[in-house]
Scaffold this active site. Structure first.
Site, mmCIF file in Angstrom:
data_model
loop_
_atom_site.group_PDB
_atom_site.id
_atom_site.type_symbol
_atom_site.label_atom_id
_atom_site.label_comp_id
_atom_site.label_asym_id
_atom_site.label_seq_id
_atom_site.Cartn_x
_atom_site.Cartn_y
_atom_site.Cartn_z
ATOM 1 N N TYR A 38 -8.641 -36.855 38.853
ATOM 2 C CA TYR A 38 -7.640 -35.813 38.633
ATOM 3 C C TYR A 38 -8.120 -34.858 37.535
ATOM 4 C CZ TYR A 38 -3.230 -33.482 37.690
ATOM 5 O OH TYR A 38 -2.274 -32.524 37.519
ATOM 6 N N LYS A 117 -5.090 -43.750 22.108
ATOM 7 C CA LYS A 117 -4.381 -42.997 23.150
ATOM 8 C C LYS A 117 -3.869 -44.029 24.148
ATOM 9 C CE LYS A 117 -4.458 -38.965 26.091
ATOM 10 N NZ LYS A 117 -3.734 -39.535 27.224
ATOM 11 N N ARG A 138 9.059 -37.380 29.906
ATOM 12 C CA ARG A 138 8.524 -36.064 29.622
ATOM 13 C C ARG A 138 8.888 -35.052 30.721
ATOM 14 N NH1 ARG A 138 2.222 -34.588 28.778
ATOM 15 N NH2 ARG A 138 2.109 -35.284 30.922
ATOM 16 N N CYS A 414 -24.311 -69.751 56.931
ATOM 17 C CA CYS A 414 -24.688 -69.246 55.608
ATOM 18 C C CYS A 414 -25.823 -68.228 55.732
ATOM 19 C CB CYS A 414 -25.111 -70.412 54.731
ATOM 20 S SG CYS A 414 -25.817 -69.916 53.159
ATOM 21 N N CYS A 417 -29.089 -69.973 54.056
ATOM 22 C CA CYS A 417 -29.797 -71.141 54.579
ATOM 23 C C CYS A 417 -29.459 -71.464 56.029
ATOM 24 C CB CYS A 417 -29.525 -72.357 53.694
ATOM 25 S SG CYS A 417 -27.869 -73.013 53.901
HETATM 26 S S1 IVH Z 1 0.470 -36.963 20.750
HETATM 27 C C1 IVH Z 1 1.583 -32.421 21.477
HETATM 28 N N1 IVH Z 1 -0.457 -39.396 20.501
HETATM 29 O O1 IVH Z 1 -1.080 -38.498 25.879
HETATM 30 C C2 IVH Z 1 0.899 -33.654 21.887
HETATM 31 N N2 IVH Z 1 -0.020 -38.604 22.675
HETATM 32 O O2 IVH Z 1 -1.931 -35.678 26.881
HETATM 33 C C3 IVH Z 1 1.727 -34.846 21.722
HETATM 34 N N3 IVH Z 1 -0.487 -40.255 24.429
HETATM 35 O O3 IVH Z 1 1.863 -37.150 27.071
HETATM 36 C C4 IVH Z 1 1.046 -36.079 22.140
HETATM 37 N N4 IVH Z 1 -1.119 -41.854 23.109
HETATM 38 O O4 IVH Z 1 1.801 -39.635 26.815
HETATM 39 C C5 IVH Z 1 -0.050 -38.452 21.357
HETATM 40 N N5 IVH Z 1 -1.247 -41.546 20.098
HETATM 41 C C6 IVH Z 1 -0.838 -40.594 20.957
HETATM 42 C C7 IVH Z 1 -0.817 -40.800 22.339
HETATM 43 C C8 IVH Z 1 -0.414 -39.787 23.174
HETATM 44 C C9 IVH Z 1 -0.912 -41.515 24.359
HETATM 45 C C10 IVH Z 1 -0.203 -39.547 25.685
HETATM 46 C C11 IVH Z 1 1.177 -38.981 25.742
HETATM 47 C C12 IVH Z 1 1.012 -37.542 26.070
HETATM 48 C C13 IVH Z 1 -0.412 -37.443 26.500
HETATM 49 C C14 IVH Z 1 -0.976 -36.132 26.012
#
Ligand code: IVH
Length: 678
Positions: A38, A117, A138, A414, A417
């Site tokens: 993606y 992340k 979101r 197999c 063998c």
């Molecule tokens: S900050 C303005 N911190 O990543 C940005 N995002 O592409 C606010 N995510 O939708 C996001 N871990 O679902 C932030 N430590 C982290 C994160 C995180 C995962 C995800 C989140 C967001 C996406 C951003």
């Protein structure tokens, strides 16, 4: 440069594909392609649009953060948009990010708050006067779905904030996810219920949170980590992002312990590598790390561009899931004879390496995932784990549809063998019955044969067995006894002294016990204790070898499955050949009367065989006698109970006549075996 017709067509294709996958991912919670694919499509469109701005459209997926919310949930307008992050895939892109921040701020060095992340889904939690009042997904970044009822079931989310100076109104942003162990447990439960399994923890978390029935959400274990704020109605919020997280943690919101504060590019990259090394050991999935300018005032000054902030970036790890094509399915014969189906893949870079094979585990797994040659599949490789096929992408199956793959149909024998392949009822794996004869099983069989509780050949370890088999010196255990001290001395890491020692222990091992020998054969399902029971029950190897299932199940602790393994093992001609070769090489053991056959038709009787019997070989006769509790002696004496005489009987018959012993022919023997006295 104006866009060509080909560029226009490609841009339209990409918009359409991205919209389709957006819908699969955000609306249906059923993505068809891995994120990496993606991301690549999105990047391609972004690049095209950057090069030819006239290709941009008002509805381009590059302008959107997600997809429209599901109609069934109430909609929530976010007071502050929930935007997304730009991605960096290389050190250079991270350096460029830091340069932009330095230039934008006029500072020589920047302090960053860094964190994992999380690979889950973003939510915003609103607290009023410390009480959780609303939770939303979101959605498209501006409007999300009201999933308050579902979030209330997530135990990590506090219903009340505790502690000092809680703001009147606070919106916490964070990630809902499923821990790896909860994911495994959920899938195990799905399997037992015969329901569809989830592809990965992220899909499981998304599928669980977006349930209209919150009781289902409650039955799934979801987790949550806070990583920021959307709104903070307070006179004096903290000055840094790290300060914000510390506050959230103080109010008992879950904040991940892996967060740090670092300085400059070097600090960012060191954190990236550190988390990369920890990745597989963490209890949850992460797909990268996030770098955020720590100073909140500076964050404000840097602001946003299009869909993402200038003050933060996600540094992604190599994807652990990728998409490729199954070019073929082959089987590998493992050390226990299990046939493991392996997908031969069009090479694909995943989890940091190029992958060309992925395990399909067994027939049940092939059936469950319905993997066929020619299919496009999602392949996963996490850490050092063997790559595996996670799922098929149904929309990419070729037409006409390829045949289902059935191991036993493709491999009745197999591939290594040529021995029969069997799949026992209730067993997941198909196995080669070649045992000691099958080269694939040879090394393991040899190591088992030589092990301390089997033949106890001291000094014959893995390294040596590898060499012996790889150099073609040893094919089966009987070859071990043909090795000369000189053969051994020529092997790597073998001095003359150790060669002589090994030679001596080989010689020593020839004098063994029947129980050890049976155990050493490595018959499936026959462990040390069963081997001992078999030895004392039958007394001799021949008696064991000629026993049928009915007779075998009379042995203590031997059930039909074990009995069948024994019968199968001795039925395989190759195994009988190896056993004979071992005997010819001088492997011996004392044989006694079968202790548990005291009630046998010939219990306590000694018989002597002479001449040729018309209907059975001498070995068969011996085995039958022993199975009935009798003993076969080599010479005639006063203690002999019966002499069995066939054609061309010689001096033994004469001696028996002299001693006045009972002499029987084959028919007489069969009658004796049936319990009729002569
Ligand atoms: S900050 C303005 N911190 O990543 C940005 N995002 O592409 C606010 N995510 O939708 C996001 N871990 O679902 C932030 N430590 C982290 C994160 C995180 C995962 C995800 C989140 C967001 C996406 C951003």
């Amino acid at each position: 440069m104006a866009a060509s017709a080909a560029d226009r067509t490609r841009a339209a294709e990409l918009r359409q594909a991205l919209e389709y996958h957006n819908w699969r991912y955000y609306v249906l919670d059923a993505p068809e392609i891995p994120d990496a694919e993606y991301d690549r499509l999105l990047r391609e469109l972004q690049d095209l649009e950057a090069l030819h701005p006239e290709l941009q459209t008002a509805d381009s997926p590059t302008r959107r953060v997600g997809a429209p919310p599901l109609a069934q949930f109430a909609q929530v307008a976010h007071r502050t948009p929930m935007l997304s992050l730009n991605n960096a895939f290389s050190d250079e892109e991270v350096a460029a990010f830091d340069r932009r921040v330095r230039e934008g701020s006029g500072l020589a060095e920047i302090e960053y708050a860094v964190e994992p992340k999380f690979d889950g889904l973003a939510v915003g939690l609103t607290y009023e006067n410390g009480c959780f009042v609303q939770g939303a997904t979101r959605g498209d970044g501006y409007t999300g779905e009201d999933v308050t009822g579902n979030l209330l079931t997530v135990r990590a989310i506090p219903m009340h904030l505790q502690g000092e100076d809680v703001p009147r109104r606070l919106e916490v942003r964070g990630e809902v996810l499923m821990l790896k162990r909860d994911f495994d447990a959920l899938n195990a439960a799905q399997r037992t219920r015969g329901e569809k399994e989830f592809v990965n923890p992220r899909n499981a978390a998304a599928g669980s949170l977006r349930q209209l029935d919150s009781r289902i959400t409650a039955s799934r274990r979801l987790s949550f980590f806070a990583y920021g704020i959307g709104a903070w109605d307070d006179a004096n919020p903290p000055a840094t992002h790290a300060g914000v997280l510390a506050k959230l943690a103080a109010w008992r919101l879950p904040v991940n312990p892996e967060r740090r504060v670092v300085t400059g590019v070097a600090g960012l990259l060191a954190y990236y590598r550190d988390m990369g090394a920890k990745r597989t050991a963490l209890p949850f999935d992460i797909d990268g790390v996030v770098y955020k300018v720590n100073d909140l005032a500076l964050q404000d000054r840097l602001g946003f561009v299009a869909r993402a902030p200038r003050f933060a970036i996600a540094h992604k790890f190599p994807a652990q899931e990728e998409m490729t094509v199954v070019e073929d399915i082959e089987v590998q014969v493992g050390r226990t004879g299990a046939l493991t189906p392996v997908a031969r893949l069009k090479p694909v870079f995943v989890g940091g390496v190029t992958v060309t094979n992925a395990t399909l585990h067994n027939q049940d797994e092939i059936d469950r995932k319905d993997v066929r040659v020619g299919d496009t599949v999602i392949v996963r490789r996490a850490g050092d784990v063997i790559p595996e096929v996670v799922a098929v992408v149904p929309s990419r199956r070729p037409h006409p549809s390829p045949q289902r793959y059935v191991i036993l149909e493709r491999h009745p024998v197999c591939p290594v063998c040529g021995s029969r392949v069997v799949r026992e009822p209730g067993e997941a794996v198909a196995r080669c019955t070649g045992g000691l004869y099958c080269p694939a099983q040879r090394k393991q069989a040899l190591l088992h044969f030589a092990s301390r509780r089997a033949m106890d050949i001291e000094g014959l370890g893995e390294k040596l067995v590898d060499q012996l088999v790889d150099q073609g010196l040893v094919g089966n255990p009987s070859d071990l006894y043909r090795l000369t001290p000189r053969d051994l001395a020529e092997l790597e890491r073998m001095g003359e002294k150790s060669a002589a020692n090994l030679s001596a222990s080989l010689k020593h091992s020839k004098h063994t016990t029947l129980a050890r020998f049976i155990f050493a054969l490595g018959i499936r399902n026959v462990g040390e204790a069963t081997a001992r029971d078999l030895a004392s029950h039958f007394g001799s190897l021949d008696a064991l070898m000629s026993a049928d299932v009915e007779r075998l199940v009379q042995v203590r602790d031997v059930g039909p499955v074990v009995a069948q393994s024994i019968v199968d093992f001795f039925l395989e001609r190759h195994n009988r050949t190896v056993i004979q070769a071992l005997r010819d090489a001088g492997v011996t053991w004392p044989e006694g009367p079968p202790t548990d056959l005291a009630g046998g038709a010939l219990a306590g009787k000694t018989l002597v065989l002479t001449g040729t019997l018309p209907g059975m070989s001498r070995d068969e006769a011996k085995a039958k006698i022993e199975a009935a509790g009798g003993k076969v002696a080599g010479s005639v004496s006063k203690k002999t109970d019966y002499v069995v005489a066939g054609s061309d009987a010689g001096s033994k018959l004469t001696k028996a006549q002299e001693l006045g012993l009972t002499i029987v022919d084959e028919t007489g023997l069969l009658a004796l075996l049936d319990g009729k006295r002569q």
